[in-house]
Scaffold this motif. Structure first.
Motif, PDB file in Angstrom:
ATOM      1  N   ARG A 104       0.779  -1.164  -0.088  1.00  0.00           N
ATOM      2  CA  ARG A 104      -0.040  -0.021   0.013  1.00  0.00           C
ATOM      3  C   ARG A 104       0.973   1.016  -0.046  1.00  0.00           C
ATOM      4  O   ARG A 104       1.972   1.272   0.758  1.00  0.00           O
ATOM      5  CB  ARG A 104      -0.810  -0.031   1.322  1.00  0.00           C
ATOM      6  N   HIS A 132      -7.914  -0.340  -5.623  1.00  0.00           N
ATOM      7  CA  HIS A 132      -7.795  -1.080  -4.251  1.00  0.00           C
ATOM      8  C   HIS A 132      -8.702  -2.595  -4.518  1.00  0.00           C
ATOM      9  O   HIS A 132      -9.593  -2.725  -4.295  1.00  0.00           O
ATOM     10  CB  HIS A 132      -8.485  -0.359  -2.975  1.00  0.00           C
ATOM     11  N   ARG A 165      -9.891   5.213  -4.436  1.00  0.00           N
ATOM     12  CA  ARG A 165      -9.481   3.925  -5.066  1.00  0.00           C
ATOM     13  C   ARG A 165     -10.414   2.810  -5.038  1.00  0.00           C
ATOM     14  O   ARG A 165     -10.600   2.185  -5.994  1.00  0.00           O
ATOM     15  CB  ARG A 165      -8.066   3.491  -4.502  1.00  0.00           C
ATOM     16  N   VAL A 166     -11.155   2.896  -3.880  1.00  0.00           N
ATOM     17  CA  VAL A 166     -12.255   1.867  -3.909  1.00  0.00           C
ATOM     18  C   VAL A 166     -13.183   2.180  -4.685  1.00  0.00           C
ATOM     19  O   VAL A 166     -13.891   1.178  -5.422  1.00  0.00           O
ATOM     20  CB  VAL A 166     -13.058   2.145  -2.383  1.00  0.00           C
ATOM     21  N   ARG A 219     -15.809   7.208   2.405  1.00  0.00           N
ATOM     22  CA  ARG A 219     -15.197   8.148   3.306  1.00  0.00           C
ATOM     23  C   ARG A 219     -14.762   9.486   2.666  1.00  0.00           C
ATOM     24  O   ARG A 219     -14.213   9.561   1.582  1.00  0.00           O
ATOM     25  CB  ARG A 219     -14.348   7.568   3.961  1.00  0.00           C
ATOM     26  N   GLN A 221     -12.037  11.654   1.694  1.00  0.00           N
ATOM     27  CA  GLN A 221     -10.461  11.255   1.834  1.00  0.00           C
ATOM     28  C   GLN A 221      -9.863  12.577   2.207  1.00  0.00           C
ATOM     29  O   GLN A 221      -9.142  13.076   1.273  1.00  0.00           O
ATOM     30  CB  GLN A 221      -9.996  10.731   0.731  1.00  0.00           C
ATOM     31  N   GLY A 260     -15.020   1.491   5.253  1.00  0.00           N
ATOM     32  CA  GLY A 260     -14.347   1.941   6.411  1.00  0.00           C
ATOM     33  C   GLY A 260     -12.986   2.456   6.184  1.00  0.00           C
ATOM     34  O   GLY A 260     -12.357   2.161   5.013  1.00  0.00           O
TER      35      GLY A 260
HETATM   36  N1  ASP Z   1      -9.834   1.713   3.568  1.00  0.00           N
HETATM   37  C1  ASP Z   1     -10.028   2.417   2.441  1.00  0.00           C
HETATM   38  C2  ASP Z   1      -8.655   2.728   1.502  1.00  0.00           C
HETATM   39  O1  ASP Z   1      -7.885   2.287   2.126  1.00  0.00           O
HETATM   40  C3  ASP Z   1     -11.187   3.308   2.224  1.00  0.00           C
HETATM   41  C4  ASP Z   1     -10.660   4.664   3.024  1.00  0.00           C
HETATM   42  O2  ASP Z   1      -9.452   4.729   3.670  1.00  0.00           O
HETATM   43  O3  ASP Z   1     -11.682   5.215   3.033  1.00  0.00           O
HETATM   44  O4  ASP Z   1      -8.839   2.926   0.485  1.00  0.00           O
END
Ligand code: ASP
Length: 312
Positions: A104, A132, A165-166, A219, A221, A260
């Protein structure tokens, strides 16, 4: 498949095969004794340059359930803090005889960069705002478990699309499997190239939720946002917050997802997050499915010649 870098350009058959494998592994995750010898003798190294709770832990659990060694590099305490480059760090981990690297990194394209210089499998656990893939797969598995087939479903992805990225992994995976994807959010959080994606774009929340089978809430970001994209969090929550009132526009059996970590009271109300009012919020299922999906990814890249499900 040599690496898992993203869901873009993956075929429906490849996605289906990963999801079927994950479903078989989910049974192992639910056992009281979660241990199979499938990847015994293999070493998986997780290298996270950004924070994580769910993704990193579930990769570690996935590796350990399959009897692989799971080694986490705490980047802040590694030679990265002495200025070692990403390339040198990756090559060092390969020389330490890692059999797979899970990375990551805040830079989009970093996982592909790793795959280009290493001869061991690389799994992208999130590269900047790009992809992701294991999150996309676990979202798809969770939807498939609740709704059966993915084909023909309407999935509304709501919120900070630009920095997510989600969202990208969901768009590619879900549309390849025949779902319709809507992107819903303020124009300032919509990617410039949204019109070129296989989606419809909505700046009105209720219009974007109308008749949806699934709502995937993102979320904000804030760590990737430049200042001034939103007037205020209160305003954002008023116009784009997912609560039981806004969800009344979706199908009565709408499934609510969130990758999350959640900002309760900003992009999602606590009532929705906690499944009040008879709503189906699948966040806990998503997290557990994350272990099964990551087992499927590790198995597909490292052990596909070994029978997948071994009796305990
Ligand atoms: N956990 C997810 C990500 O790393 C979503 C987020 O952080 O909002 O992309």
């Amino acid at each position: 498949m040599r690496h898992l870098l993203g869901l873009k350009n993956m075929s429906a058959a490849e996605l289906q095969s990963l999801l079927d494998t994950a479903l078989a592994f989910r049974e192992i995750v639910d056992r009281p004794v979660k241990k199979v010898p499938t990847l015994r003798g293999k070493a998986v190294i997780t290298l996270f340059y950004e924070n994580s709770t769910r993704t990193r832990t579930s990769f570690e659990m996935a590796a350990k359930i399959m009897s692989a060694e799971a080694i986490n590099i705490a980047v802040g305490q590694s030679s990265v803090a002495k200025g070692e480059s990403l390339k040198d760090t990756l090559q060092t981990l390969q020389s330490l005889r890692a059999d797979c690297i899970v990375i990551r990194h805040p830079m989009s394209g970093s996982a592909e960069f790793a795959a280009n210089i290493l001869h061991i499998p690389v799994i992208n656990a999130g590269d900047g705002r790009h992809e992701h893939p294991t999150q996309g797969l676990l979202d798809m598995l969770t939807i498939r478990q609740a709704k059966g087939d993915l084909s023909g479903l309407v999935v509304s992805i709501v919120g900070d699309i630009t920095h997510s990225r989600v969202a990208r992994s969901n768009i590619w995976g879900l549309t390849a499997m025949g779902a319709s994807v809507r992107l819903v959010g303020p124009p300032t959080l919509m990617p410039a190239d949204a019109e070129k994606l296989p989606v419809t774009v909505h700046s009105n929340l209720l219009e974007g939720l109308e008749g949806a089978d699934v709502v995937n809430v993102l979320r904000l970001q804030t760590e990737r946002q430049e200042a001034g994209l939103l007037p205020s969090l209160r305003e954002y929550s008023r116009l784009f917050g997912i609560n039981h009132k806004s969800l009344a526009c979706a199908k009565p059996d709408v499934l609510v997802l969130h990758p999350g970590p959640m900002n309760r009271g900003v992009e999602i109300s606590s009532e929705v997050a906690d499944g009040k009012y008879g709503l189906h919020s699948a966040m806990e299922e998503q997290v557990t499915n994350g272990i099964a999906v990551r087992m499927a990814a590790l198995y597909t890249l490292m052990g596909a010649n070994i029978p997948p499900v071994v009796d305990a």
